[in-house]
Scaffold this motif. Sequence first.
Motif, PDB file in Angstrom:
ATOM      1  N   UNK A   8      41.668 121.694 -28.406  1.00  0.00           N
ATOM      2  CA  UNK A   8      42.319 121.743 -29.723  1.00  0.00           C
ATOM      3  C   UNK A   8      42.018 123.045 -30.427  1.00  0.00           C
ATOM      4  N   UNK A   9      40.761 123.512 -30.311  1.00  0.00           N
ATOM      5  CA  UNK A   9      40.396 124.778 -30.951  1.00  0.00           C
ATOM      6  C   UNK A   9      41.189 125.933 -30.362  1.00  0.00           C
ATOM      7  N   UNK A  10      41.386 125.885 -29.040  1.00  0.00           N
ATOM      8  CA  UNK A  10      42.170 126.954 -28.417  1.00  0.00           C
ATOM      9  C   UNK A  10      43.613 126.914 -28.887  1.00  0.00           C
ATOM     10  N   UNK A  22      54.375 126.808 -30.785  1.00  0.00           N
ATOM     11  CA  UNK A  22      54.131 125.380 -30.985  1.00  0.00           C
ATOM     12  C   UNK A  22      53.805 125.120 -32.452  1.00  0.00           C
ATOM     13  N   UNK A  23      53.007 126.018 -33.040  1.00  0.00           N
ATOM     14  CA  UNK A  23      52.696 125.929 -34.467  1.00  0.00           C
ATOM     15  C   UNK A  23      53.975 126.003 -35.287  1.00  0.00           C
ATOM     16  N   UNK A  24      54.877 126.921 -34.919  1.00  0.00           N
ATOM     17  CA  UNK A  24      56.149 127.057 -35.636  1.00  0.00           C
ATOM     18  C   UNK A  24      56.955 125.775 -35.560  1.00  0.00           C
ATOM     19  N   UNK A  25      56.944 125.107 -34.410  1.00  0.00           N
ATOM     20  CA  UNK A  25      57.676 123.842 -34.269  1.00  0.00           C
ATOM     21  C   UNK A  25      57.155 122.798 -35.252  1.00  0.00           C
ATOM     22  N   UNK A  26      55.828 122.672 -35.363  1.00  0.00           N
ATOM     23  CA  UNK A  26      55.237 121.707 -36.298  1.00  0.00           C
ATOM     24  C   UNK A  26      55.624 122.063 -37.728  1.00  0.00           C
ATOM     25  N   UNK A  27      55.565 123.347 -38.065  1.00  0.00           N
ATOM     26  CA  UNK A  27      55.905 123.789 -39.426  1.00  0.00           C
ATOM     27  C   UNK A  27      57.373 123.514 -39.739  1.00  0.00           C
ATOM     28  N   UNK A  28      58.253 123.729 -38.763  1.00  0.00           N
ATOM     29  CA  UNK A  28      59.681 123.534 -39.006  1.00  0.00           C
ATOM     30  C   UNK A  28      60.025 122.055 -39.189  1.00  0.00           C
ATOM     31  N   UNK A  29      59.409 121.185 -38.402  1.00  0.00           N
ATOM     32  CA  UNK A  29      59.646 119.748 -38.585  1.00  0.00           C
ATOM     33  C   UNK A  29      59.163 119.311 -39.964  1.00  0.00           C
ATOM     34  N   UNK A  30      58.033 119.868 -40.407  1.00  0.00           N
ATOM     35  CA  UNK A  30      57.519 119.551 -41.745  1.00  0.00           C
ATOM     36  C   UNK A  30      58.519 119.963 -42.817  1.00  0.00           C
ATOM     37  N   UNK A  90      48.264 121.330 -46.436  1.00  0.00           N
ATOM     38  CA  UNK A  90      49.450 120.835 -45.738  1.00  0.00           C
ATOM     39  C   UNK A  90      49.245 119.405 -45.245  1.00  0.00           C
ATOM     40  N   UNK A  91      48.095 119.130 -44.646  1.00  0.00           N
ATOM     41  CA  UNK A  91      47.836 117.784 -44.134  1.00  0.00           C
ATOM     42  C   UNK A  91      47.755 116.757 -45.260  1.00  0.00           C
ATOM     43  N   UNK A  92      47.163 117.155 -46.392  1.00  0.00           N
ATOM     44  CA  UNK A  92      47.138 116.262 -47.548  1.00  0.00           C
ATOM     45  C   UNK A  92      48.556 115.997 -48.039  1.00  0.00           C
ATOM     46  N   UNK A  93      49.397 117.025 -48.009  1.00  0.00           N
ATOM     47  CA  UNK A  93      50.796 116.846 -48.389  1.00  0.00           C
ATOM     48  C   UNK A  93      51.522 115.885 -47.470  1.00  0.00           C
ATOM     49  N   UNK A  94      51.225 115.953 -46.149  1.00  0.00           N
ATOM     50  CA  UNK A  94      51.817 115.002 -45.207  1.00  0.00           C
ATOM     51  C   UNK A  94      51.493 113.563 -45.608  1.00  0.00           C
ATOM     52  N   UNK A  95      50.210 113.320 -45.892  1.00  0.00           N
ATOM     53  CA  UNK A  95      49.794 111.964 -46.241  1.00  0.00           C
ATOM     54  C   UNK A  95      50.476 111.459 -47.500  1.00  0.00           C
ATOM     55  N   UNK A  96      50.518 112.281 -48.539  1.00  0.00           N
ATOM     56  CA  UNK A  96      51.148 111.887 -49.800  1.00  0.00           C
ATOM     57  C   UNK A  96      52.641 111.650 -49.594  1.00  0.00           C
ATOM     58  N   UNK A 190      53.312 113.840 -37.371  1.00  0.00           N
ATOM     59  CA  UNK A 190      52.944 115.165 -37.873  1.00  0.00           C
ATOM     60  C   UNK A 190      51.474 115.253 -38.285  1.00  0.00           C
ATOM     61  N   UNK A 191      50.932 114.183 -38.849  1.00  0.00           N
ATOM     62  CA  UNK A 191      49.538 114.239 -39.313  1.00  0.00           C
ATOM     63  C   UNK A 191      48.557 114.543 -38.175  1.00  0.00           C
ATOM     64  N   UNK A 192      48.550 113.764 -37.094  1.00  0.00           N
ATOM     65  CA  UNK A 192      47.626 114.124 -36.011  1.00  0.00           C
ATOM     66  C   UNK A 192      48.008 115.420 -35.303  1.00  0.00           C
ATOM     67  N   UNK A 193      49.316 115.673 -35.152  1.00  0.00           N
ATOM     68  CA  UNK A 193      49.738 116.915 -34.491  1.00  0.00           C
ATOM     69  C   UNK A 193      49.309 118.130 -35.305  1.00  0.00           C
ATOM     70  N   UNK A 194      49.483 118.047 -36.631  1.00  0.00           N
ATOM     71  CA  UNK A 194      49.082 119.162 -37.477  1.00  0.00           C
ATOM     72  C   UNK A 194      47.583 119.378 -37.473  1.00  0.00           C
TER      73      UNK A 194
END
Length: 570
Positions: A8-10, A22-30, A90-96, A190-194
């Motif tokens: 995960x760190x890598x 891959x990061x861009x994909x997560x951001x775009x879905x958000x 961002x993750x807090x925003x996902x939850x809310x 999105x929460x666990x993926x992010x």
Amino acid sequence: MSGATTAAARLRAAGGGGNRWVVLLVLCVSLLLVALDATVLHIAVPAVTEDLRPTGVELLWMVDAYPLICAALLILFGTLGDRVGRRRVLLLGFGIFGVASALAAFATTPEVLIAARALLGLGGAMIMPATLSILRSVFPDRRERAMAIGIWTAVAAIGAATGPVLGGFLIEHFWWGSVFLINIPLMMILLPAGRWLLPESKGGFDGPWDVLGALMAAGGILGIVLWVKRIGAGHQLLDPATALPLLAGAALLTLFVRRQRRRRHPLIDIRMFAAPAFSTSVGCIVLAMLALVGLQLIAVQYLQLILGLGPLETGLRLLPLTFAAMAAGASGSYILRRVGTRRMVGWGFVLTAGAVLLLTLMGQQDRPVLLTTGFVLLGFGLQTTLFAAYESMLSEAPPEHAGGAAAIGETSYQLGAGMGTALLGSVMNAAYAPAFHSLAGVPQGAASAASHSLGEAYQVSERLGGAAGEALRATARHSFVDGLHITLTVSAGLLLLGSLAALKLPTIMDCGPRERGAKAAGTVCPPPRRGEPADPEDPCDGPLAALPGTALTAGREPAPCVADASGPPR
């Protein structure tokens, strides 16, 4: 367990090879979810009204609570992300956002739905600037960042344009709460993926976060947006309830700017606005949205009330605009490298103005080829303009202020959208209403009620019936189309004004310096002389040479991304 943590760190390593895509994909879905919720409720309003029976004021707040809260809090959470971590916000925003979506889907009273929409705005304000500022840190290379921003802006356009289509489909097959319920499974992914994939980034600030300044900015923007909304709803400019939010908002924003100039660790570096590329890009975003968002609402009325299309058919008619925006986003990076920021923004405005003027040929009869052509040109021109303006604004901002810069861009977008709705709505009303002042054979009260909107005119004409009802209906249709033409012309004028503002933008896209040998600062590379061998020690020679006419700085070579660098050196 340690192996999974290491993997995960890598994956979260910013800029780590292909992982950034891959990061861009997560951001775009958000971003897609946030953009969808901005428009998906518009189609559901009749069903919500029938089920919850809200008052006129409650219905207005159901629609407006989301954009109002979101616009007011963008700077607050954008700058908070610079301090405490953009991924964390961002993750807090996902939850809310997920909790608010469930609350809205099962709301049983207007008050609960309004509160849920406000909570959605809170989550959206956390998500929107965080996606753009994380993108800025993950893509340090401007060429790749331009491509990523093109995809990002295309996704925003897709979300906004797909909202009515998706909403229409869900309303026809399920109940109105389903337009919110679709967010929940995606947020659960999105929460666990992010958390696993997204890199954490901060602005590197040592000083404290200016809580008072953040609240001042939020209150100031809220006041301005409230004023814009009241003007758009038809309230008088000098009405105390309308003027008070404007005065309070302007005063708070003035105090906010003065406070930021005095502080050692400001929330937003006000000096960014001294850079012409930054301030002009922000202005172009406002102008683009000012000219066009109001047209979207008018276009929906035209398609439904003049052409008689249903909600789903209306959404499908707007799809060419979405596809054109996708094409503009996909090709934006290439176009920007070839023509530069100034030409891309300027000609984008001109193309959009041409599309708007083409749509003035619309009448009371359906002309699908004309509409499709106009929407394609409109989508491509608008997305081209917004892409280049966003890219220029974000690239001009210091990396440590990426969250604040992203928040400024998103706030400009929201303010432009609100002002456009108010301004073009007022133009439309001013052009539509006079036809009812002296309508023969129609009672004055009925004519006055019909002058408020085309939908109300249809209702009044049905109650009247007979020749008077037919005359009122025909007048309303004719007046609406005439008003639409005038509104489109005003919009085109604003877009052409934007093309003039774009002249202040840089001629070329400077992709940043590459370390090279020593040419004196200010040296301009001459055109190559035929027959002379290349000097590998000369920065003006060799495979990485600067283009002819490009100035060098001491020990560094600007790396322009355009093939034609005939404009003045930067």
